[in-house]
Design a protein around this motif. Structure first.
Motif, PDB file in Angstrom:
ATOM      1  N   LYS A  81      49.417  36.311  34.842  1.00  0.00           N
ATOM      2  CA  LYS A  81      47.960  35.992  34.677  1.00  0.00           C
ATOM      3  C   LYS A  81      47.319  36.921  35.878  1.00  0.00           C
ATOM      4  N   LYS A  82      46.167  37.412  35.270  1.00  0.00           N
ATOM      5  CA  LYS A  82      45.608  38.405  36.270  1.00  0.00           C
ATOM      6  C   LYS A  82      45.069  37.699  37.309  1.00  0.00           C
ATOM      7  N   LEU A  83      44.972  38.527  38.715  1.00  0.00           N
ATOM      8  CA  LEU A  83      44.558  37.893  39.883  1.00  0.00           C
ATOM      9  C   LEU A  83      42.878  37.910  39.878  1.00  0.00           C
ATOM     10  N   TRP A  84      42.165  38.523  38.929  1.00  0.00           N
ATOM     11  CA  TRP A  84      40.904  38.994  38.815  1.00  0.00           C
ATOM     12  C   TRP A  84      40.484  38.685  37.191  1.00  0.00           C
ATOM     13  N   GLN A  85      39.128  38.531  37.207  1.00  0.00           N
ATOM     14  CA  GLN A  85      38.678  38.406  35.713  1.00  0.00           C
ATOM     15  C   GLN A  85      37.584  39.567  35.682  1.00  0.00           C
ATOM     16  N   ASN A 132      37.265  39.559  41.553  1.00  0.00           N
ATOM     17  CA  ASN A 132      37.905  39.882  42.902  1.00  0.00           C
ATOM     18  C   ASN A 132      38.106  41.363  42.786  1.00  0.00           C
ATOM     19  N   GLU A 163      44.801  46.951  40.392  1.00  0.00           N
ATOM     20  CA  GLU A 163      45.233  47.066  38.984  1.00  0.00           C
ATOM     21  C   GLU A 163      44.657  48.356  38.331  1.00  0.00           C
ATOM     22  N   GLU A 209      41.639  42.700  44.039  1.00  0.00           N
ATOM     23  CA  GLU A 209      42.663  42.935  43.081  1.00  0.00           C
ATOM     24  C   GLU A 209      42.449  43.802  41.924  1.00  0.00           C
ATOM     25  N   MET A 223      52.708  33.811  39.152  1.00  0.00           N
ATOM     26  CA  MET A 223      51.807  32.955  38.252  1.00  0.00           C
ATOM     27  C   MET A 223      51.816  33.479  36.979  1.00  0.00           C
ATOM     28  N   SER A 263      50.784  32.787  32.457  1.00  0.00           N
ATOM     29  CA  SER A 263      49.822  32.064  31.555  1.00  0.00           C
ATOM     30  C   SER A 263      50.879  31.242  30.589  1.00  0.00           C
TER      31      SER A 263
END
Length: 145
Positions: A9-13, A98, A105, A101, A1, A3
């Motif tokens: 792109k991160k799998l979490w925010q 998440n 990181e 995830e 994935m 951007s």
């Protein structure tokens, strides 16, 4: 994935600041201060047996203050209060989309979690603490949104 800029792109925010936690040697006095002196909405004390604390939440618009008081003989808050007799700021809690995830990181960046797996926290959501020595001297709690 990826951007648009070609950066993965991160799998979490990262979300908002959920709360600032304050260890209190006298929970009732702290509750009176926030409710009667400052006029804040203050919850009733809730035992969090798995974490060894009583929690009280002071609502401040979009965020909260969490008042912590020892529960039981092995409470981590008691150790903090033994070193800080007047109490004080214990940790900050940041929301993440998440938690598993996010933990992958942060551990990849050599930030140590304080535990093997996330636990259910005071809001009935998964939480994990990060070692303050790896986080600029601040104990950080991650809470899944």
């Amino acid at each position: 994935m990826s951007s648009e800029a070609g950066v993965p792109k991160k799998l979490w925010q990262l979300g908002k600041l959920n709360h600032v936690a304050i260890a209190c040697p006298d929970l009732q006095a702290a509750m009176v201060f926030y409710k009667d002196v400052l006029g804040a909405k203050v919850s009733e004390p809730m035992p969090q047996k798995e974490h060894g604390v009583y929690t009280v939440f002071v609502t401040l618009g979009e965020t909260k203050i969490e008042l912590l008081h020892p529960l039981g003989d092995n409470s981590p808050i008691q150790g903090f209060l033994d070193k800080n007799k007047m109490g004080g700021m214990h940790h900050i809690c940041l929301e993440v989309s998440n938690i598993k995830e996010a933990l992958k990181e942060v551990t990849a960046h050599k930030i140590r979690p304080l535990g093997k797996e996330p636990k259910i926290g005071a809001h009935n959501k998964l939480v994990m603490f990060l070692h303050p020595k790896d986080c600029n001297g601040v104990l950080i709690e991650l809470e899944e949104m």
